[in-house]
Write a protein that holds these residues in place. Structure first.
Motif, PDB file in Angstrom:
ATOM      1  N   SER A   1      31.516 -14.573  32.713  1.00 26.68           N
ATOM      2  CA  SER A   1      31.161 -15.926  32.278  1.00 26.68           C
ATOM      3  C   SER A   1      32.404 -16.789  32.130  1.00 26.68           C
ATOM      4  O   SER A   1      33.477 -16.315  31.752  1.00 26.68           O
ATOM      5  CB  SER A   1      30.380 -15.877  30.952  1.00 26.68           C
ATOM      6  OG  SER A   1      31.099 -15.192  29.954  1.00 26.68           O
TER       7      SER A   1
ATOM      8  N   ASP B   1      32.870 -22.384  24.269  1.00 24.75           N
ATOM      9  CA  ASP B   1      32.518 -21.653  23.046  1.00 24.75           C
ATOM     10  C   ASP B   1      32.666 -22.529  21.804  1.00 24.75           C
ATOM     11  O   ASP B   1      33.579 -23.363  21.719  1.00 24.75           O
ATOM     12  CB  ASP B   1      33.482 -20.465  22.842  1.00 24.75           C
ATOM     13  CG  ASP B   1      33.250 -19.319  23.807  1.00 24.75           C
ATOM     14  OD1 ASP B   1      32.210 -19.313  24.501  1.00 24.75           O
ATOM     15  OD2 ASP B   1      34.114 -18.420  23.849  1.00 24.75           O
TER      16      ASP B   1
ATOM     17  N   GLY C   1      34.627 -17.490  27.481  1.00 21.59           N
ATOM     18  CA  GLY C   1      33.899 -16.771  28.525  1.00 21.59           C
ATOM     19  C   GLY C   1      34.605 -15.477  28.877  1.00 21.59           C
ATOM     20  O   GLY C   1      35.829 -15.401  28.880  1.00 21.59           O
TER      21      GLY C   1
ATOM     22  N   TRP D   1      28.315 -20.571  24.286  1.00 14.42           N
ATOM     23  CA  TRP D   1      28.095 -19.503  23.297  1.00 14.42           C
ATOM     24  C   TRP D   1      28.632 -19.979  21.956  1.00 14.42           C
ATOM     25  O   TRP D   1      29.689 -20.632  21.892  1.00 14.42           O
ATOM     26  CB  TRP D   1      28.836 -18.232  23.731  1.00 14.42           C
ATOM     27  CG  TRP D   1      28.761 -17.109  22.732  1.00 14.42           C
ATOM     28  CD1 TRP D   1      27.684 -16.308  22.503  1.00 14.42           C
ATOM     29  CD2 TRP D   1      29.791 -16.684  21.833  1.00 14.42           C
ATOM     30  NE1 TRP D   1      27.997 -15.396  21.523  1.00 14.42           N
ATOM     31  CE2 TRP D   1      29.279 -15.607  21.089  1.00 14.42           C
ATOM     32  CE3 TRP D   1      31.104 -17.101  21.592  1.00 14.42           C
ATOM     33  CZ2 TRP D   1      30.019 -14.938  20.116  1.00 14.42           C
ATOM     34  CZ3 TRP D   1      31.840 -16.443  20.622  1.00 14.42           C
ATOM     35  CH2 TRP D   1      31.298 -15.372  19.896  1.00 14.42           C
TER      36      TRP D   1
ATOM     37  N   ASN E   1      31.334  -9.070  30.985  1.00 15.44           N
ATOM     38  CA  ASN E   1      30.079  -9.260  30.284  1.00 15.44           C
ATOM     39  C   ASN E   1      29.310 -10.446  30.851  1.00 15.44           C
ATOM     40  O   ASN E   1      29.733 -11.592  30.746  1.00 15.44           O
ATOM     41  CB  ASN E   1      30.399  -9.493  28.803  1.00 15.44           C
ATOM     42  CG  ASN E   1      29.160  -9.796  27.999  1.00 15.44           C
ATOM     43  OD1 ASN E   1      28.061  -9.369  28.357  1.00 15.44           O
ATOM     44  ND2 ASN E   1      29.330 -10.555  26.922  1.00 15.44           N
TER      45      ASN E   1
ATOM     46  N   MET F   1      27.151  -6.286  26.521  1.00 13.69           N
ATOM     47  CA  MET F   1      27.025  -6.565  25.080  1.00 13.69           C
ATOM     48  C   MET F   1      25.566  -6.389  24.638  1.00 13.69           C
ATOM     49  O   MET F   1      24.680  -6.214  25.480  1.00 13.69           O
ATOM     50  CB  MET F   1      27.517  -7.981  24.757  1.00 13.69           C
ATOM     51  CG  MET F   1      26.584  -9.056  25.238  1.00 13.69           C
ATOM     52  SD  MET F   1      27.170 -10.735  24.878  1.00 13.69           S
ATOM     53  CE  MET F   1      27.133 -10.780  23.099  1.00 13.69           C
TER      54      MET F   1
ATOM     55  N   GLY G   1      37.147 -12.883  22.511  1.00 10.43           N
ATOM     56  CA  GLY G   1      37.872 -12.619  23.762  1.00 10.43           C
ATOM     57  C   GLY G   1      38.828 -11.443  23.684  1.00 10.43           C
ATOM     58  O   GLY G   1      39.461 -11.115  24.682  1.00 10.43           O
TER      59      GLY G   1
ATOM     60  N   GLY H   1      38.145  -8.291  23.492  1.00 10.33           N
ATOM     61  CA  GLY H   1      37.679  -7.238  24.397  1.00 10.33           C
ATOM     62  C   GLY H   1      37.971  -7.574  25.855  1.00 10.33           C
ATOM     63  O   GLY H   1      38.376  -6.710  26.640  1.00 10.33           O
ATOM     64  N   ASP H   2      37.759  -8.819  26.224  1.00  8.74           N
ATOM     65  CA  ASP H   2      37.987  -9.224  27.620  1.00  8.74           C
ATOM     66  C   ASP H   2      39.479  -9.265  27.934  1.00  8.74           C
ATOM     67  O   ASP H   2      39.897  -8.969  29.050  1.00  8.74           O
ATOM     68  CB  ASP H   2      37.365 -10.599  27.880  1.00  8.74           C
ATOM     69  CG  ASP H   2      35.915 -10.629  27.455  1.00  8.74           C
ATOM     70  OD1 ASP H   2      35.161  -9.753  27.903  1.00  8.74           O
ATOM     71  OD2 ASP H   2      35.542 -11.491  26.640  1.00  8.74           O
TER      72      ASP H   2
HETATM   73  P1  AMP Z   1      34.543 -10.725  23.494  1.00 13.10           P
HETATM   74  O1  AMP Z   1      34.924 -11.336  22.196  1.00 13.10           O
HETATM   75  O2  AMP Z   1      35.724 -10.230  24.275  1.00 13.10           O
HETATM   76  O3  AMP Z   1      33.471  -9.693  23.413  1.00 13.10           O
HETATM   77  O4  AMP Z   1      33.885 -11.902  24.414  1.00 13.10           O
HETATM   78  C1  AMP Z   1      33.699 -13.195  23.955  1.00 13.10           C
HETATM   79  C2  AMP Z   1      33.263 -14.080  25.105  1.00 13.10           C
HETATM   80  O5  AMP Z   1      32.031 -13.621  25.645  1.00 13.10           O
HETATM   81  C3  AMP Z   1      33.022 -15.509  24.625  1.00 13.10           C
HETATM   82  O6  AMP Z   1      34.046 -16.347  25.110  1.00 13.10           O
HETATM   83  C4  AMP Z   1      31.647 -15.894  25.174  1.00 13.10           C
HETATM   84  O7  AMP Z   1      31.644 -17.085  25.917  1.00 13.10           O
HETATM   85  C5  AMP Z   1      31.249 -14.728  26.067  1.00 13.10           C
HETATM   86  N1  AMP Z   1      29.844 -14.369  25.896  1.00 13.10           N
HETATM   87  C6  AMP Z   1      29.131 -14.310  24.741  1.00 13.10           C
HETATM   88  N2  AMP Z   1      27.838 -13.952  24.982  1.00 13.10           N
HETATM   89  C7  AMP Z   1      27.745 -13.776  26.328  1.00 13.10           C
HETATM   90  C8  AMP Z   1      26.668 -13.388  27.227  1.00 13.10           C
HETATM   91  N3  AMP Z   1      25.437 -13.124  26.764  1.00 13.10           N
HETATM   92  N4  AMP Z   1      26.942 -13.300  28.548  1.00 13.10           N
HETATM   93  C9  AMP Z   1      28.176 -13.564  29.012  1.00 13.10           C
HETATM   94  N5  AMP Z   1      29.215 -13.938  28.251  1.00 13.10           N
HETATM   95  C10 AMP Z   1      29.017 -14.040  26.915  1.00 13.10           C
END
Ligand code: AMP
Length: 318
Positions: free
Chosen positions: A8, A12, A27, A80, A122, A146, A231, A233-234
């Motif tokens: 994504s 946010d 994202g 989000w 995710n 997630m 973010g 985790g990403d």
């Molecule tokens: P994290 O904190 O690394 O788990 O990921 C946070 C990011 O995940 C945020 O920047 C959100 O925009 C994104 N996010 C939250 N929910 C979703 C979802 N259902 N699908 C895709 N991305 C998401």
């Protein structure tokens, strides 16, 4: 090596005990790509709406990210909204608006179709699979997910897990996915679904990597100020995959794969876990990608060294 990610790209709105931010760049694909871009060029596949600010595109381009696979569609960008309490480990999702992601059908540019490494960040597991089915023989595929998808698209997610080598998820997601409270047992259940390696992110408690019957444990960097965990985790996954892409494949892996079953030496994979932890630790120091904007490679190297000093100890002599 070539590195492809689908995820994504979002706007946010986040509230933590230390402040809040509205409609800021976020994202899973964004955090991943910026972190990975410190180590290797990243091919990003995603969609944004026509409300997505041009300055964010410039930021992405400035971090070695190829945007040929980032579509702009009429409509609103994915949004989000989340909140964290003093226990910063887990976000409480307040709102998820898929917007342009609802009708998005990824179509990879030809130049993106033969990646060495793929990360399915995710996102809807159906989209993860659509991307995976457009690429030819990647050497390593990793994915994240997630609770939103574990609960809403479980079957598609299980199909994705059958096709990936490495799963990178947090402890709550691992427990929910496996239906098992004990993490060691949950890890075994998840590995039974197909992947060779499982990395469980445990926020301020670090990560556990389960692979080929072995466990590797790394702490999180003890920070004095954690501002916004969004973010983390990403960014971990971006550091991990970006570092692997920079290192290249285990030369012998075609004939004789290392014990992990992954085409990298175990020592390289362990270093990648620490680099992931380093990138996550920088990311949580400020809202959105603000810390990443000023981060230098020298700072990354210095924190890696601190990790090494923090975790090294000698053999037991007596
Ligand atoms: P994290 O904190 O690394 O788990 O990921 C946070 C990011 O995940 C945020 O920047 C959100 O925009 C994104 N996010 C939250 N929910 C979703 C979802 N259902 N699908 C895709 N991305 C998401």
């Amino acid at each position: 090596m070539s590195l492809l990610v689908v995820g994504s790209v979002a706007l946010d709105s986040v509230k933590t005990p230390f402040g809040e931010a509205t409609d800021v760049l976020g994202g899973s694909g964004t955090y991943f790509s910026v972190a990975a871009g410190f180590f290797n060029r990243v091919n990003l596949v995603a969609v944004v709406g026509n409300d997505f600010p041009g300055e964010h595109l410039e930021l992405l381009k400035g971090h070695d990210i190829d945007l040929a696979g980032l579509k702009t569609q009429p409509g609103k960008t994915f949004r989000w909204k989340g909140e964290y309490g003093f226990q910063l480990n887990e976000a409480k999702t307040l709102e998820t608006h898929l917007n342009v992601f609802e009708s998005f059908r990824p179509e990879l540019p030809d130049a993106f179709r033969t990646p060495n490494l793929v990360f399915l960040a995710n996102i809807d597991p159906e989209l993860q699979l659509e991307v995976l089915h457009q690429v030819k023989r990647p050497r390593l595929v990793a994915c994240d997910t997630m609770n939103f998808w574990i609960e809403g698209k479980r079957e598609a997610l299980i199909r994705t897990l059958r096709e990936v080598d490495v799963v990178i998820i947090n402890d709550g997601e691992a427990r929910e996915l496996a239906g098992e409270a004990n993490l060691v047992k949950a890890a075994r259940n998840i590995l039974d679904l197909g992947p060779k390696t499982l990395i469980i992110k445990r926020g301020e408690y670090g990560v556990l990597m389960f692979s080929g019957g072995t466990v590797f444990s790394a702490p999180a960097f003890p920070l004095e100020s954690v501002f916004d965990p969004t973010g983390a985790g990403d960014s971990f996954a971006g550091g991990f995959m970006g570092y692997l892409a920079r290192q290249g494949l285990h030369e012998e892996s075609l004939r004789c794969p290392p014990v992990t079953g992954l085409p990298f030496d175990e020592a390289v994979i362990r270093r990648a876990v620490i680099i992931g932890s380093v990138m996550a630790s920088f990311n949580v120091e400020s809202f959105s990608l603000d810390r990443m904007k000023t981060l230098t490679f020298e700072e990354i190297q210095a924190r890696y060294k601190e990790f090494q000093q923090m975790t090294s100890f000698e053999d037991l002599l007596h």
